[in-house]
Design an enzyme around this catalytic site. Sequence first.
Site, PDB file in Angstrom:
ATOM      1  CB  CYS A 153      42.185  25.526  24.699  1.00 33.53           C
ATOM      2  SG  CYS A 153      42.643  27.074  25.467  1.00 33.53           S
ATOM      3  CB  SER A 169      39.081  35.235  22.245  1.00 32.93           C
ATOM      4  OG  SER A 169      38.518  35.550  23.507  1.00 32.93           O
ATOM      5  CG  ASP A 177      28.824  43.824  41.635  1.00 36.84           C
ATOM      6  OD1 ASP A 177      28.912  42.923  42.492  1.00 36.84           O
ATOM      7  OD2 ASP A 177      27.755  44.156  41.086  1.00 36.84           O
ATOM      8  CG  HIS A 233      37.802  25.356  25.606  1.00 38.39           C
ATOM      9  ND1 HIS A 233      38.677  25.032  26.614  1.00 38.39           N
ATOM     10  CD2 HIS A 233      38.053  26.666  25.296  1.00 38.39           C
ATOM     11  CE1 HIS A 233      39.436  26.083  26.888  1.00 38.39           C
ATOM     12  NE2 HIS A 233      39.079  27.083  26.106  1.00 38.39           N
ATOM     13  CD  GLU A 270      49.611  28.666  26.144  1.00 29.86           C
ATOM     14  OE1 GLU A 270      49.714  29.807  25.708  1.00 29.86           O
ATOM     15  OE2 GLU A 270      49.930  28.375  27.313  1.00 29.86           O
TER      16      GLU A 270
HETATM   17  N1  CAA Z   1      26.865  41.769  37.449  1.00 30.53           N
HETATM   18  C1  CAA Z   1      26.524  40.857  36.500  1.00 30.53           C
HETATM   19  N2  CAA Z   1      27.141  40.790  35.282  1.00 30.53           N
HETATM   20  C2  CAA Z   1      28.126  41.669  35.031  1.00 30.53           C
HETATM   21  C3  CAA Z   1      28.502  42.658  35.968  1.00 30.53           C
HETATM   22  C4  CAA Z   1      27.826  42.695  37.230  1.00 30.53           C
HETATM   23  N3  CAA Z   1      28.148  43.558  38.171  1.00 30.53           N
HETATM   24  N4  CAA Z   1      29.502  43.385  35.425  1.00 30.53           N
HETATM   25  C5  CAA Z   1      29.732  42.907  34.174  1.00 30.53           C
HETATM   26  N5  CAA Z   1      28.903  41.876  33.945  1.00 30.53           N
HETATM   27  C6  CAA Z   1      28.852  41.020  32.742  1.00 30.53           C
HETATM   28  C7  CAA Z   1      28.920  41.820  31.449  1.00 30.53           C
HETATM   29  O1  CAA Z   1      27.655  42.336  31.086  1.00 30.53           O
HETATM   30  C8  CAA Z   1      29.428  40.772  30.492  1.00 30.53           C
HETATM   31  O2  CAA Z   1      28.359  39.920  30.109  1.00 30.53           O
HETATM   32  P1  CAA Z   1      28.195  39.483  28.583  1.00 30.53           P
HETATM   33  O3  CAA Z   1      29.457  38.759  28.186  1.00 30.53           O
HETATM   34  O4  CAA Z   1      27.024  38.549  28.597  1.00 30.53           O
HETATM   35  O5  CAA Z   1      27.992  40.707  27.790  1.00 30.53           O
HETATM   36  C9  CAA Z   1      30.380  39.908  31.361  1.00 30.53           C
HETATM   37  O6  CAA Z   1      30.032  40.218  32.719  1.00 30.53           O
HETATM   38  C10 CAA Z   1      31.864  40.217  31.157  1.00 30.53           C
HETATM   39  O7  CAA Z   1      32.102  41.563  31.473  1.00 30.53           O
HETATM   40  P2  CAA Z   1      32.796  42.563  30.446  1.00 30.53           P
HETATM   41  O8  CAA Z   1      31.989  42.670  29.207  1.00 30.53           O
HETATM   42  O9  CAA Z   1      33.105  43.810  31.175  1.00 30.53           O
HETATM   43  O10 CAA Z   1      34.113  41.779  29.996  1.00 30.53           O
HETATM   44  P3  CAA Z   1      35.600  41.893  30.509  1.00 30.53           P
HETATM   45  O11 CAA Z   1      36.220  43.121  29.977  1.00 30.53           O
HETATM   46  O12 CAA Z   1      35.701  41.622  31.962  1.00 30.53           O
HETATM   47  O13 CAA Z   1      36.262  40.638  29.736  1.00 30.53           O
HETATM   48  C11 CAA Z   1      36.681  38.448  29.000  1.00 30.53           C
HETATM   49  C12 CAA Z   1      35.748  39.341  29.834  1.00 30.53           C
HETATM   50  C13 CAA Z   1      36.702  38.915  27.560  1.00 30.53           C
HETATM   51  C14 CAA Z   1      36.169  37.028  29.074  1.00 30.53           C
HETATM   52  C15 CAA Z   1      38.123  38.536  29.618  1.00 30.53           C
HETATM   53  O14 CAA Z   1      38.095  37.995  30.901  1.00 30.53           O
HETATM   54  C16 CAA Z   1      39.156  37.808  28.791  1.00 30.53           C
HETATM   55  O15 CAA Z   1      39.734  38.381  27.855  1.00 30.53           O
HETATM   56  N6  CAA Z   1      39.479  36.501  29.135  1.00 30.53           N
HETATM   57  C17 CAA Z   1      40.485  35.723  28.418  1.00 30.53           C
HETATM   58  C18 CAA Z   1      40.036  35.320  27.044  1.00 30.53           C
HETATM   59  C19 CAA Z   1      39.031  34.204  27.023  1.00 30.53           C
HETATM   60  O16 CAA Z   1      38.845  33.479  27.971  1.00 30.53           O
HETATM   61  N7  CAA Z   1      38.361  34.056  25.875  1.00 30.53           N
HETATM   62  C20 CAA Z   1      37.364  33.030  25.708  1.00 30.53           C
HETATM   63  C21 CAA Z   1      37.245  32.569  24.281  1.00 30.53           C
HETATM   64  S1  CAA Z   1      38.839  32.059  23.678  1.00 30.53           S
HETATM   65  C22 CAA Z   1      39.066  30.491  24.346  1.00 30.53           C
HETATM   66  O17 CAA Z   1      38.147  29.850  24.777  1.00 30.53           O
HETATM   67  C23 CAA Z   1      40.452  29.942  24.393  1.00 30.53           C
HETATM   68  C24 CAA Z   1      40.970  30.128  25.774  1.00 30.53           C
HETATM   69  O18 CAA Z   1      40.796  29.261  26.621  1.00 30.53           O
HETATM   70  C25 CAA Z   1      41.650  31.377  26.089  1.00 30.53           C
END
Ligand code: CAA
Length: 390
Positions: free
Chosen positions: A111, A201, A29, A233, A79
Site C-alpha cells: 500500500c 499487521s 453480529d 492509510h 499491488e
Molecule cells: N461489536 C463491536 N465490536 C466488535 C464486535 C461486536 N459485535 N465483535 C468484534 N468486535 C471488535 C473486536 O473487539 C476488535 O476490536 P479491537 O481491534 O479494538 O480489539 C475488532 O472488532 C476486530 O475483531 P477481531 O479482533 O475479532 O478481529 P478479526 O479476526 O475480525 O480480524 C483484522 C480483523 C485483523 C483487521 C482482519 O480483518 C484482517 O486481517 N484484515 C486484513 C489485514 C489488515 O487490514 N491489516 C491492517 C494493517 S496492515 C495494512 O494497513 C496494509 C493493508 O492495507 C493490508
Amino acid sequence: MKVGIDLLHFATADYYLGLDTFAAEKNLDVDKFYIGIGQERMSIAPPDEDVVTLAAKAAAPILEQINSNEITAVLFATETGVDQSKSAGVFLHGLLNLSKRCRVVEFKHACYAGAAALQMATCMIRANPKEKILVIAADIAKYDVNTSAEATQGCGAVAMLITESPRIIEIEPGSGYFTDDVMDFWRPNHRTTALVDGKYSTKVYLKSLKHAWEHFTQQTGKGFDDIDYFCYHIPFTKMADKAHQALIRKAGANVTPEAFKAQTLPSQRYNRIVGNSYSASLFVSFISLLDHLEENIENKRVSFFSYGSGCVAEFFTGMMQPGYQALLMTARHQTQIAQRTALTYAQYLAFYQQAEQPKENIVYESNNRGAYRLEGIESHKRIYQSTLHE
Ligand code: CAA
C-alpha cells in the site's frame, strides 16, 4: 518553488457488498464490522474491471481539463499489477491516448507505492519544472473467502496531476520514513489473493507510524500542533482511529474527544463505504477530507501517513492552496459512489470466482458500466475497450 497536486479525482467499481449482507451470510453480529472495524460497505470489481480500467476512470476527468499531450510521465502505483513485465501504466497510456513523448513505469510496495510515486514525481518536477506528471494509485484488495480479512476488501483508483505551482496542495519537502523486513501481509507471484497475519499487521502499522513520525519531527522540526488535518492509510477506518490515538500519545498532544472526531471523521467517510484500496487508500482519505469539510482550509497543513505492509512507511505534509475548493470534483465522487449496485453474497462470490478463471483466452460478460472496460484476453493479451477515446 512549490510542487504538488494540481488536480485529483478518484474512481471505484460499480458494485458493492454491504457488510450487513456479509454479516448475515456469516452469521455474525453486524456491529463487529460497523463498530469493531469501522466499515459498512466494500466496492467489488466485476471481472471486466481491473486496475487499468479503474485508473482510466480516475484519470479521465483530469484529462478533460488539460492538454493531455503535456503529460511527461505516468507513475502507476499498484499491488494488483496486471502483468509481470509490462507496466499497467502502459495499458493506461494506450487507453487514454497519451503522447508518445512520455515515460511510464510501475511502482510497487504493497500500500506504500502511491506515496512513493507522488514523492518521485515531486522530485522530477523540482529537477525540471516543465514536467507534468500523472500519478496513479490503483488497487483491488482481495483476500481468501472465509478468512477474517475477507471483510476488509474493496477497490479504487486515485489519479493526481503533479505540477509546479499546484492549485490544490503543495507537498512540502522533508518527510520521515521507516523500512523493516517483516511478513505481515504479502502476495507470492502465484497468488491472486494476499496472505496476511492480520493482528500482527496492525501492530507493525502502529510501530511504523511511531518510527516515521519520530524521523519526520527530526527532519522537519514540525510537531503535532503544526498540523491541522491528518490523513492515514486506511485498510479499515478503525485502524486510522488507532493510528491517530497512537500519534497523539507519541507526540504528547492534548486532544479533546470533539477535536479527535473533527480530526478523523471527514477523512474516513469514503473509505468506510469503499473499503481498502491499498495504494490508493491514503489519497481516497485525502479526497474524503476535502469533499466533507464544511470549512475552507486554505493555507492549512495536512499530514499524510502511508503504510505498506512488508513494510515501508512514510509521514509527510502539504499546504492547502488558496482557491483549491473550486477544483474539487466532489459531485462526481459522490454520484459514482451513490450509483453503485448492491450485490448479494452469491453475486459477489460469482464475480470473485469468475475473476479466478484461467486467462489465456476469455471474453468477459459486460458488467463494468464505465467508459473503460476489460473486454477479454486473447492469446494471453489483454484487450481493453474505451467508449471515449476511439
Ligand atoms: N461489536 C463491536 N465490536 C466488535 C464486535 C461486536 N459485535 N465483535 C468484534 N468486535 C471488535 C473486536 O473487539 C476488535 O476490536 P479491537 O481491534 O479494538 O480489539 C475488532 O472488532 C476486530 O475483531 P477481531 O479482533 O475479532 O478481529 P478479526 O479476526 O475480525 O480480524 C483484522 C480483523 C485483523 C483487521 C482482519 O480483518 C484482517 O486481517 N484484515 C486484513 C489485514 C489488515 O487490514 N491489516 C491492517 C494493517 S496492515 C495494512 O494497513 C496494509 C493493508 O492495507 C493490508
